[in-house]
Design an enzyme around this catalytic site. Structure first.
Site, mmCIF file in Angstrom:
data_model
loop_
_atom_site.group_PDB
_atom_site.id
_atom_site.type_symbol
_atom_site.label_atom_id
_atom_site.label_comp_id
_atom_site.label_asym_id
_atom_site.label_seq_id
_atom_site.Cartn_x
_atom_site.Cartn_y
_atom_site.Cartn_z
ATOM 1 N N HIS A 189 38.382 47.070 40.350
ATOM 2 C CA HIS A 189 38.885 47.637 41.612
ATOM 3 C C HIS A 189 40.373 47.428 41.701
ATOM 4 O O HIS A 189 40.867 46.328 41.468
ATOM 5 C CB HIS A 189 38.200 46.964 42.818
ATOM 6 C CG HIS A 189 36.803 47.471 43.058
ATOM 7 N ND1 HIS A 189 36.080 47.144 44.173
ATOM 8 C CD2 HIS A 189 36.014 48.297 42.317
ATOM 9 C CE1 HIS A 189 34.891 47.754 44.116
ATOM 10 N NE2 HIS A 189 34.831 48.441 42.998
ATOM 11 N N TYR B 157 36.916 45.698 54.291
ATOM 12 C CA TYR B 157 36.992 44.557 55.205
ATOM 13 C C TYR B 157 37.291 45.140 56.586
ATOM 14 O O TYR B 157 38.355 45.738 56.784
ATOM 15 C CB TYR B 157 38.119 43.606 54.802
ATOM 16 C CG TYR B 157 37.843 42.783 53.552
ATOM 17 C CD1 TYR B 157 37.988 43.337 52.283
ATOM 18 C CD2 TYR B 157 37.461 41.446 53.647
ATOM 19 C CE1 TYR B 157 37.749 42.572 51.136
ATOM 20 C CE2 TYR B 157 37.228 40.674 52.506
ATOM 21 C CZ TYR B 157 37.366 41.251 51.261
ATOM 22 O OH TYR B 157 37.125 40.494 50.142
ATOM 23 N N PRO C 299 34.280 32.434 52.706
ATOM 24 C CA PRO C 299 34.216 33.453 51.652
ATOM 25 C C PRO C 299 35.172 34.634 51.809
ATOM 26 O O PRO C 299 35.338 35.407 50.864
ATOM 27 C CB PRO C 299 32.764 33.928 51.716
ATOM 28 C CG PRO C 299 32.298 33.587 53.090
ATOM 29 C CD PRO C 299 33.049 32.364 53.509
ATOM 30 N N LYS D 145 37.658 33.556 47.200
ATOM 31 C CA LYS D 145 38.411 32.588 46.395
ATOM 32 C C LYS D 145 37.560 31.514 45.732
ATOM 33 O O LYS D 145 37.986 30.908 44.752
ATOM 34 C CB LYS D 145 39.466 31.885 47.271
ATOM 35 C CG LYS D 145 40.617 32.766 47.670
ATOM 36 C CD LYS D 145 41.481 33.105 46.490
ATOM 37 C CE LYS D 145 41.688 34.593 46.452
ATOM 38 N NZ LYS D 145 42.242 35.154 45.282
ATOM 39 N N TYR E 223 45.157 37.912 46.751
ATOM 40 C CA TYR E 223 43.790 38.378 46.498
ATOM 41 C C TYR E 223 43.529 38.491 44.995
ATOM 42 O O TYR E 223 42.462 38.089 44.511
ATOM 43 C CB TYR E 223 43.558 39.738 47.174
ATOM 44 C CG TYR E 223 42.100 40.099 47.335
ATOM 45 C CD1 TYR E 223 41.470 40.006 48.571
ATOM 46 C CD2 TYR E 223 41.342 40.548 46.246
ATOM 47 C CE1 TYR E 223 40.128 40.330 48.717
ATOM 48 C CE2 TYR E 223 39.999 40.868 46.387
ATOM 49 C CZ TYR E 223 39.407 40.757 47.622
ATOM 50 O OH TYR E 223 38.073 41.074 47.764
HETATM 51 C C1 PHB Z 1 30.750 39.519 47.646
HETATM 52 O O1 PHB Z 1 30.633 40.591 47.034
HETATM 53 O O2 PHB Z 1 29.819 38.705 47.711
HETATM 54 C C2 PHB Z 1 32.021 39.205 48.327
HETATM 55 C C3 PHB Z 1 33.112 40.024 48.148
HETATM 56 C C4 PHB Z 1 34.301 39.749 48.788
HETATM 57 C C5 PHB Z 1 34.395 38.656 49.618
HETATM 58 C C6 PHB Z 1 33.308 37.808 49.790
HETATM 59 C C7 PHB Z 1 32.122 38.082 49.142
HETATM 60 O O3 PHB Z 1 35.560 38.411 50.265
#
Ligand code: PHB
Ligand code: APR
Length: 393
Positions: A75, A204, A297, A301, A386
């Site tokens: 990505h 997000y 989460p 990270k 990120y």
């Molecule tokens: C996930 O795919 O589990 C995931 C992706 C991004 C995040 C947290 C979890 O910020």
């Protein structure tokens, strides 16, 4: 009772423990890995899903990147949104780096296979793990194996890779450790759904009802999250309520975008907290990953921080076995510098995106989101963090 010997006893067979045994073996350092759970459990449990550029580069450099590139998704950015607006932050344009979507369980399986091929010694299904002699030149780890027999491993060094609830952290005398902690008044409700992702890259979403995240695991499996109050009972969230909330918060119907619902294969509540223990070393015990620090989460990270710690730890342990104790002496300081950077980023992403019911805070969050998505400096800062600071940053 059996007594055996190795150079490094590794407590925990999560990504940190497995990767550490692999990195050590490449440098000719012998280890034994012991794990409380069964191998099937460890390989099936659903965890994070994003690999930073530096994690992928490290795995590539040791021949473990092949399946990530074949089956994972690269990505180049993420979407950040709030009601009425969706913005793409392009990491490649901003900082020249991307991330890979690849489940932690897949990585655990790849590492397990690589360790099997190299003849790694493992004990799965152990209980009553006790660490001893940390202040001496001859530490040891004792436990009961899966048949209930008492085993002691004498070793030169112990790597505490036993996650948030393992015994390593607690083996450091209280007077020698300091804990930094923040808990958040919300949790994530995570679902694994058997439906093709409705998005090409992760979304997000800030929403007055609470944060939502659309992630994925494959072309036919989506991973989605909803902010819920801390202490929420999963029974309150039937599948149709989950899909309705996801549709509202992710903006179904806005600008022609639609969320496709599907069967939910798994759902669970994930509490959120920030936690750091300092230092990450006590005598012959060195900690890595969740054993030393936990991040919420948001921003993905946790796994990457465990990988970065492990790379530094392997370097320190290999040098130690060759008579150079200096990298081990500096390990905690080096690992904590990066851990605190990630602790800040995870806290920042979390507090920017999760609603608290405070209208002033909501205004600040929206102002921050507008800046991050419209300013090159704002977007680059998010992109740099990120996609991951270099290992050893
Ligand atoms: C996930 O795919 O589990 C995931 C992706 C991004 C995040 C947290 C979890 O910020
Ligand atoms: N004896 C042996 N093993 C133990 C013990 C014990 N007493 N207690 C815990 N363990 C094991 C756990 O069962 C687990 O498999 O240690 C392992 C730690 O693995 P993880 O929790 O995956 O931690 P880590 O390897 O540091 O990886 C961090 O995991 O929690 C996620 O978000 C986090 O993705 C990040 C990653």
């Amino acid at each position: 009772m059996t007594t055996t010997r190795t150079t490094v006893a590794i407590v925990g067979a999560g990504p940190a423990g497995l990767l550490l045994s692999h990195l050590l073996a490449r440098e000719g350092v012998e280890s034994i890995v012991l794990e409380r759970r069964t191998r099937q459990y460890v390989e099936a449990r659903i965890r994070a899903g994003i690999l930073e550029a530096s994690s992928v580069a490290l795995l590539d450099s040791i021949g473990l990147g092949e399946r990530i590139h074949r089956e994972g998704f690269e990505h180049r950015g993420i979407y950040l949104q709030w009601p009425g607006e969706r913005h793409h932050i392009d990491f490649v344009d901003r900082v020249g780096k991307s991330v890979h979507v690849y489940g932690q369980s897949e990585l655990t399986r790849d590492l397990g296979r690589a360790r099997d091929a190299a003849g790694q010694r493992f004990f799965y299904g152990v209980s009553d793990t006790v660490l001893a002699g940390l202040d001496t030149d001859g530490p040891s780890v004792s436990f009961r194996d899966e048949r209930g027999e008492q085993v002691t491993i004498d070793c030169d060094l112990i790597a505490g890779c036993d996650g948030s609830f393992g015994p390593s952290r607690e083996s450091v005398p209280e007077s020698k450790r300091r804990i930094w902690e923040r808990s958040y008044p919300y949790s994530w409700l995570g679902v694994l759904a058997e439906v093709a992702p409705s998005t090409d890259e992760l979304i997000y979403a800030w929403h007055p009802d609470g944060f939502a995240l659309h992630s994925m695991r494959s072309e036919s499996v989506s991973r989605l999250y909803l902010q819920v109050d801390a202490g929420t009972d999963i029974a309150e969230w039937r599948d149709d309520r989950i899909w309705d909330a996801l549709a509202v918060r992710l903006g179904d119907g806005e600008a022609g975008w639609h969320l496709t619902a599907g069967p939910i294969a798994e759902k669970s509540i994930l509490p959120m907290r920030s936690f750091v223990m300092e230092p990450m070393r006590h005598g012959r015990l060195l900690l890595a990953g969740d054993a030393a620090h936990i991040v919420p989460p948001t921003g993905a990270k946790g796994l990457n921080l465990a990988i970065a710690d492990t790379a530094l730890l392997a370097e320190a342990l290999v040098a130690f076995t060759k008579g150079d104790a200096s990298p081990a002496e500096h390990y905690s300081e080096r690992a904590l510098r990066r851990a605190w950077r990630c602790t800040h980023f995870s806290w920042w992403m979390t507090t920017m995106l999760h609603t608290t019911g405070d209208p002033f805070e909501a205004k600040l969050q929206l102002a921050q989101l507008a800046w991050v998505t419209s300013s090159a400096a704002g977007a680059s800062g998010l992109a740099e963090n990120y996609t991951g600071m270099p290992i050893g940053f």
